[in-house]
Write a protein that holds these residues in place. Sequence first.
Motif, mmCIF file in Angstrom:
data_model
loop_
_atom_site.group_PDB
_atom_site.id
_atom_site.type_symbol
_atom_site.label_atom_id
_atom_site.label_comp_id
_atom_site.label_asym_id
_atom_site.label_seq_id
_atom_site.Cartn_x
_atom_site.Cartn_y
_atom_site.Cartn_z
ATOM 1 N N ARG A 293 0.775 -1.226 0.108
ATOM 2 C CA ARG A 293 0.032 0.064 0.111
ATOM 3 C C ARG A 293 0.922 1.305 0.140
ATOM 4 O O ARG A 293 1.577 1.580 1.017
ATOM 5 C CB ARG A 293 -1.046 -0.088 1.256
ATOM 6 N N ILE A 294 0.621 1.996 -1.084
ATOM 7 C CA ILE A 294 1.533 3.297 -1.200
ATOM 8 C C ILE A 294 0.671 4.338 -0.597
ATOM 9 O O ILE A 294 -0.431 4.594 -0.921
ATOM 10 C CB ILE A 294 1.898 3.604 -2.640
ATOM 11 N N GLY A 295 1.142 4.935 0.580
ATOM 12 C CA GLY A 295 0.592 5.818 1.381
ATOM 13 C C GLY A 295 1.207 7.076 1.648
ATOM 14 O O GLY A 295 2.519 7.224 0.709
ATOM 15 N N PRO A 296 1.160 7.793 2.634
ATOM 16 C CA PRO A 296 1.873 9.029 3.086
ATOM 17 C C PRO A 296 3.371 8.665 3.506
ATOM 18 O O PRO A 296 4.255 9.515 3.571
ATOM 19 C CB PRO A 296 1.117 9.697 3.986
ATOM 20 N N GLY A 297 3.512 7.659 4.017
ATOM 21 C CA GLY A 297 4.766 7.229 4.728
ATOM 22 C C GLY A 297 5.925 7.113 3.683
ATOM 23 O O GLY A 297 5.559 6.906 2.349
ATOM 24 N N PHE A 298 7.206 7.049 4.212
ATOM 25 C CA PHE A 298 8.299 6.787 3.211
ATOM 26 C C PHE A 298 8.497 5.488 2.633
ATOM 27 O O PHE A 298 8.444 5.370 1.477
ATOM 28 C CB PHE A 298 9.605 7.071 4.088
ATOM 29 N N PHE A 299 7.813 4.315 3.413
ATOM 30 C CA PHE A 299 7.805 2.950 2.856
ATOM 31 C C PHE A 299 6.274 2.563 2.470
ATOM 32 O O PHE A 299 5.641 2.841 3.378
ATOM 33 C CB PHE A 299 8.556 2.118 3.842
ATOM 34 N N PRO A 300 6.213 1.744 1.389
ATOM 35 C CA PRO A 300 4.964 1.415 1.305
ATOM 36 C C PRO A 300 4.836 0.221 2.505
ATOM 37 O O PRO A 300 5.813 -0.317 3.172
ATOM 38 C CB PRO A 300 4.982 0.498 0.059
ATOM 39 N N LYS A 301 3.230 0.155 2.850
ATOM 40 C CA LYS A 301 3.036 -0.636 3.989
ATOM 41 C C LYS A 301 2.202 -2.111 3.107
ATOM 42 O O LYS A 301 1.821 -1.978 2.297
ATOM 43 C CB LYS A 301 1.872 -0.194 4.715
ATOM 44 N N MET A 302 2.801 -3.234 4.014
ATOM 45 C CA MET A 302 2.345 -4.615 3.226
ATOM 46 C C MET A 302 1.205 -4.905 4.256
ATOM 47 O O MET A 302 1.166 -4.653 5.200
ATOM 48 C CB MET A 302 3.564 -5.702 3.654
ATOM 49 N N ILE A 303 0.015 -4.877 3.410
ATOM 50 C CA ILE A 303 -1.209 -5.336 3.883
ATOM 51 C C ILE A 303 -1.802 -6.420 3.136
ATOM 52 O O ILE A 303 -1.332 -6.843 2.004
ATOM 53 C CB ILE A 303 -2.205 -4.172 3.764
ATOM 54 N N ASP A 304 -2.867 -7.147 3.787
ATOM 55 C CA ASP A 304 -3.308 -8.197 3.270
ATOM 56 C C ASP A 304 -4.314 -7.839 1.907
ATOM 57 O O ASP A 304 -4.892 -6.868 2.251
ATOM 58 C CB ASP A 304 -4.586 -8.933 3.994
ATOM 59 N N THR A 305 -4.523 -8.662 0.962
ATOM 60 C CA THR A 305 -5.168 -8.110 -0.383
ATOM 61 C C THR A 305 -6.760 -8.777 0.019
ATOM 62 O O THR A 305 -6.759 -9.687 0.579
ATOM 63 C CB THR A 305 -4.711 -8.855 -1.539
ATOM 64 N N MET A 306 -7.691 -8.026 -0.242
ATOM 65 C CA MET A 306 -9.194 -8.627 0.029
ATOM 66 C C MET A 306 -9.633 -9.102 -1.394
ATOM 67 O O MET A 306 -9.552 -8.621 -2.313
ATOM 68 C CB MET A 306 -10.007 -7.304 0.616
ATOM 69 N N PRO A 307 -10.718 -10.054 -1.009
ATOM 70 C CA PRO A 307 -11.245 -10.552 -2.225
ATOM 71 C C PRO A 307 -12.219 -9.687 -2.899
ATOM 72 O O PRO A 307 -12.743 -8.601 -2.045
ATOM 73 C CB PRO A 307 -12.139 -11.631 -1.739
ATOM 74 N N PHE A 308 -12.227 -9.086 -4.350
ATOM 75 C CA PHE A 308 -12.862 -8.175 -4.880
ATOM 76 C C PHE A 308 -12.216 -6.793 -4.235
ATOM 77 O O PHE A 308 -13.157 -5.755 -4.402
ATOM 78 C CB PHE A 308 -14.443 -8.439 -4.905
ATOM 79 N N ASN A 309 -11.140 -6.871 -3.745
ATOM 80 C CA ASN A 309 -10.605 -5.631 -3.206
ATOM 81 C C ASN A 309 -11.136 -5.110 -1.972
ATOM 82 O O ASN A 309 -11.281 -3.697 -1.927
ATOM 83 C CB ASN A 309 -10.197 -4.548 -4.392
#
Length: 328
Positions: A293-309
Amino acid sequence: MLIRKSNEIPSSEITPKEAFDAFHNISRRKFLTGAATLGAAAFAASRVAGMVSPSQTAEAATSIQTVKSSLSTTGEVLTPYSKVTTYNNFYEFGTDKSDPARNAHTLRTRPWTVQVEGKVKQPKTFDIDALLKLRPLEERVYRHRCVEAWSMVVPWAGYSLSEFIKQCEPLPSAKYVQFLSLADPKQQPELHSVDLNWPYSEGLRMDEAMHPLALLTFGLYGQLLPNQNGAPIRMVLPWKYGFKSAKSIVKIRFVDRQPHTTWNEMAPNEYGFYSNVNPAVDHPRWSQKRERRIGPGFFPKMIDTMPFNGYGNEVASLYTGMDLRKNF
Ligand SMILES: Nc1nc2c(c(=O)[nH]1)N[C@H]1C(S)=C(S)[C@@H](COP(=O)(O)O)O[C@H]1N2
Ligand SMILES: [Mo]
């Protein structure tokens, strides 16, 4: 997803390279402030702190009026404008994530028309400025999940594709909709250095296209789309991998059979026609279980992918009877 005629990158390196691109952009853009206009500055202040000016490209951003939408996704941190507009996939302008922001200033978005043809009462041509006025533009915050396993959260502006389809008067024989992007080597000098079958083509089954979440999109962050994000008109289909959402659309064709689509044609075992976001079905070359997940932080955050997003409550019923363990 990388395809090039020269300098072929081994597929084993794609995921690390994507990760590198993300860090590269983030670190490079972090200290840019840009030439903020009064409006842009006020706009920036009302958004995420630390965001850079919207003017990343030569063209000045144009503000648009939007209304709030009940179909907006809540509870997500927005991806800053600076990253939404500098980390892009738009192969007509090059295959690196930073290429579209650098190259897409050559795209001419006025005059612009969208041709409608195929199984319709009569073919029609819509002018972009008429399309912009067809319905109030809604701000819709959606998660945006690329098949390459990165994701963003973007406040798009547009209205449901169904509103436009009504204007097209499709015939009962129209079972699918095909979207065709601009393919013009004069405006897109990189076009023929990328080995895809241009123009970029995507498609939906008619009932998918009529779903209220399918957004005909003209803007983001309260402004007209920057060229690199698919100006002046693109699709956004939040429950599907990003490549289903064609950019810079010049033609919409109503057809009776499943249309050919660019990535499916390129590698049918990797990119299905449906391509609903599905953590249970890995891409043949990488896992789809998690996303950066590309967010405001310097590093992208690893998160779980959800069905149908995460849009299963809304759209899963479109796919009853289909085996969701398969990649369609
Ligand atoms: N015409 C066209 N549309 C396209 C693409 C493209 O290369 N050309 N890339 C797709 C992919 S893979 C993604 S993830 C999204 C990226 O949209 P964004 O750059 O606005 O995030 O656009 C999609 N639409
Ligand atoms: Mo993508």
